[in-house]
Every structure is written in C-alpha cells, then in structure tokens.
Design a protein around this motif. Structure first.
Motif: not given
Ligand code: NAP
Length: 354
Positions: A77-84, A101-116, A119-121, A146-148
């Motif tokens: 859940k996007p209440n974790l104590d971190c920035e990335i 998590f991105a909507q809540a302001g976190y930088i998401v650096v992902s390995n998963a296929k979903n957002h790869r 067009e804006d990722v 979000i960056v993949t």
C-alpha cells in the motif's frame, strides 16, 4: 567527465515483492549501496505483518543482513516510508499496485512487464537509451513516476546488439534462449519438471523478446518514442541452470562487415553509465571471448558485478550473416541490478530532485 556529486544523505527506498527471487536480489544489491538505503519491505498479504526472516525463504548464498531479517514486511500500500520503490512484483498484481504508488508520489522503478510498453514509460537500458527518460514528463502522476527495465533475456540481447545497430545497422535477428530457473521466480518450476529435462516453452517470453528491443532502440523525437524497424524471431527454453540466461543469436546486418570489425565494435563499446561512473555500472558492458565454447553460465554470469553481457563464438552463418552466443545474469543485469542502475542514472541526471 562525471560532474555529478553523490547525494550527501542516502535516499530511502522500499522493495515491493521483497520476498521473491528478484526482491531478494534487490536486498543483496542495495545493502551497503552508497546512494540508497532500504527503509521498507512489502509483499503479499501472506507475508505482511511478519518479520522478513520468517516471511521469506532466503536462498541467496550471501548472509541475510540482520537489520533486514528483523524488519516487518508490509502490505503493498502506498504508505511506505521511502521515496523510491523498486518493484519485483508478480505481474498478476504489479500493474495496479505500481500505478497506485506513482499516483501517491513515489518513483517506481519496476521489473514487471505491465507498464513496459506504455507510451509514456521508458523501457530503460542506461547504456542504450538514457534519452528516453525525457518521456516521463508526459506522465500525469504529479511527482510520482514509473520507469521500467526490460525482460531478463531482452537485456542481454539488446546490449550485444547495440554496437551492431550503431555501427552496421540490423536487418533481422533470430534468437534461441536457454533460460535459468531463477527467471521463473521462487519456488519456480517443479523439480520433477526440470531435472533431466528441458522445457521448450516459456509463456509470454517470445513476444517480449520480439517486441521490447524495438522500443529500446527507438528514437526519442517530438516527445514520443518511434520504434526501430527490424524483425526478431525468438524461441525460449527453460534449462536446469540456477542463474544466467544463455542466448544463441543470428543476425543479418545492413552493411557487409568482417568478423574483426564486429569484435572491435563490441570491445570498444562504452556508454553513459561508464562516463558517469554510476555505482552499479559495469566497467565494460560487453566482454568478448574468442573461445568458441564461451560464454557459459557457470563461468561468466558474475562478470563485472553480474552487470556485463558476455559474448563468444562469433562465426559466419549460412542463412543470416553472423551467429554468436551471449550470456547475462538474469536476476542482476536482467532484473534487480538493471533497475538499480536505472535509479542511479535518474539520480545522476537530476530526475529524482523533488
Ligand atoms: P517471485 O519470486 O514469484 O516473487 C513475486 C513477489 O511478488 C513475491 O514477493 C510475492 O510476495 C509478491 N506478490 C505476489 N502476489 C502478490 C500480491 N497479491 N500482492 C503483493 N505482492 C504479491 O517472482 P520474481 O522472479 O522475483 O519476479 C518478480 C517480477 O520481476 C515479475 O514480474 C517477473 O516477471 C519480473 N522479472 C523477473 C526476473 C527473474 O529473473 N526472476 C527477471 C526480470 C523480470 P509473497 O512472497 O508474499 O507471495
């Protein structure tokens, strides 16, 4: 020349999917990282509210750090104590959780296929397409982004092809993979399905290897990424190796070139992560071996911190122009290490300044 100055204070980071195969590699690589510090671990309901040492079956050959063992695993859940957040989430759930998590302001650096392929990722490989990072300004998550990184077989392939794309042009690629067991997650393939056996199919893998390189080699222009145009055919096999994906590659090139010109292009290849001296960057992204029975998972998977691609067996092909073999570490360069390098690049290029 690197004029980036390392952050004075470490940046707090969380790991989503911290109990899995990639999550464990994140822990191993982020422990003692000079720029990042692990402050949150999260996984499924099954693991949450348990100490990490009880929730995860730690199978890395390194010792589980004591402070990690005693951390409580949280829900994703996007209440974790971190920035990335570094995501090693199962792709059945990664898409929605990473968006939250991105909507809540976190930088998401992902390995998963979903957002790869959004067009804006960016589908980022810092040695190849660091300019694609500019596309994140089109994302509408506010401070969150979000960056993949690519599929674990794609990454070795594109690193080996990059000098060929730049110097000679590519017309077509055929690739047959022999992929390690850790690529199937933990606990992964049942032992009775793989001992004394090879599985000649990996669900969804061919499609990723055939499409992702075209975006990675795409041109960033007019605020979008225009895919490169060449054909790739892939066949994927699961083999009884712990780590390290071997790939047998055949290529047709636009220019007619000699073997020595190809080897020279590989040996001279160096890129932005090396110039910036990023902590996870390999000294040499590519190692070429003249021995025709190299590279091998057992011998070469950990070369240059597990962040390099090894290449060997370059020879003429009767159908394409040339064929060769490549090897890269699937959970380091192909997953956690690649994602950490992406975050280091973002920091060094000013994308993580709030
Ligand atoms: P894995 O070992 O199966 O780990 C999956 C992780 O996702 C676990 O931490 C699991 O937590 C968590 N998870 C599962 N269901 C969840 C839910 N409903 N809510 C929250 N968390 C949930 O898989 P993996 O091999 O590490 O792969 C992780 C991701 O990276 C996948 O998307 C994969 O395609 C990608 N990837 C893997 C590799 C590789 O070489 N393995 C390479 C590149 C990319 P629990 O333990 O609590 O169930």
């Amino acid at each position: 020349m690197n004029d980036f100055i390392s952050p004075k204070k470490k940046i707090p980071v969380g790991i989503l999917g911290a109990t899995g195969s990639v999550g464990q590699k994140f822990i191993e690589l982020l422990t003692d990282h000079p720029w990042f510090e692990i402050t949150a671990l999260a996984a499924s309901e099954r693991s949450s509210n348990r100490l990490y040492k009880d929730a995860a079956n730690w199978f890395s050959p390194t010792v589980l750090p004591d402070y990690i063992a005693k951390m409580s695993v949280q829900k994703c859940k996007p209440n974790l104590d971190c920035e990335i957040v570094f995501s090693g989430l199962d792709s059945n759930v990664a898409g929605d959780i990473e968006t939250q998590f991105a909507q809540a302001g976190y930088i998401v650096v992902s390995n998963a296929k979903n957002h790869r392929m959004d067009e804006d990722v960016p589908l980022l490989v810092p040695e190849i397409n660091s300019d694609h990072l500019q596309i994140i300004k089109k994302q509408d998550f506010g401070n969150g982004k979000i960056v993949t990184n690519p599929n674990c077989s794609t990454i070795g392939l594109v690193l080996a092809l990059k000098p060929l794309v730049d110097n000679f042009g590519i017309e077509a690629v055929n690739v047959v993979t022999l992929q390690a067991l850790s690529g199937a997650g933990y606990p992964g393939v049942a032992s009775l399905d793989i001992l004394d056996n090879v599985q000649p199919f990996i669900n969804g893998e061919e499609e990723k290897i055939e499409s992702e390189p075209l975006k990675i080699f795409g041109k960033y222009e007019e605020e979008s990424i225009k895919n490169i145009d060449f054909k790739i055919s892939a066949q994927c096999n699961r083999v009884a190796v712990t780590d390290g994906h071997l790939e047998c590659v055949s290529v047709s090139l636009k220019d007619k070139v000699s073997e020595s010109e190809i080897i020279k292009a590989w040996k001279e290849f160096s890129a932005e992560p090396q110039k910036l001296d990023l902590p996870s960057a390999p000294d040499n992204p590519i190692y070429y071996f003249k021995e025709s029975n190299y590279p091998q998972p057992k011998l070469h998977k950990n070369l240059d911190k597990g962040m390099a691609v090894s290449i060997g067996g370059l020879r003429k092909c009767n159908i394409f122009d040339y064929k060769f073999n490549i090897l890269s570490h699937n959970t380091i360069r192909g997953a956690a290490g690649g994602a950490i390098l992406n975050a280091e690049l973002m920091l060094a290029k000013g994308y993580l300044n709030k």
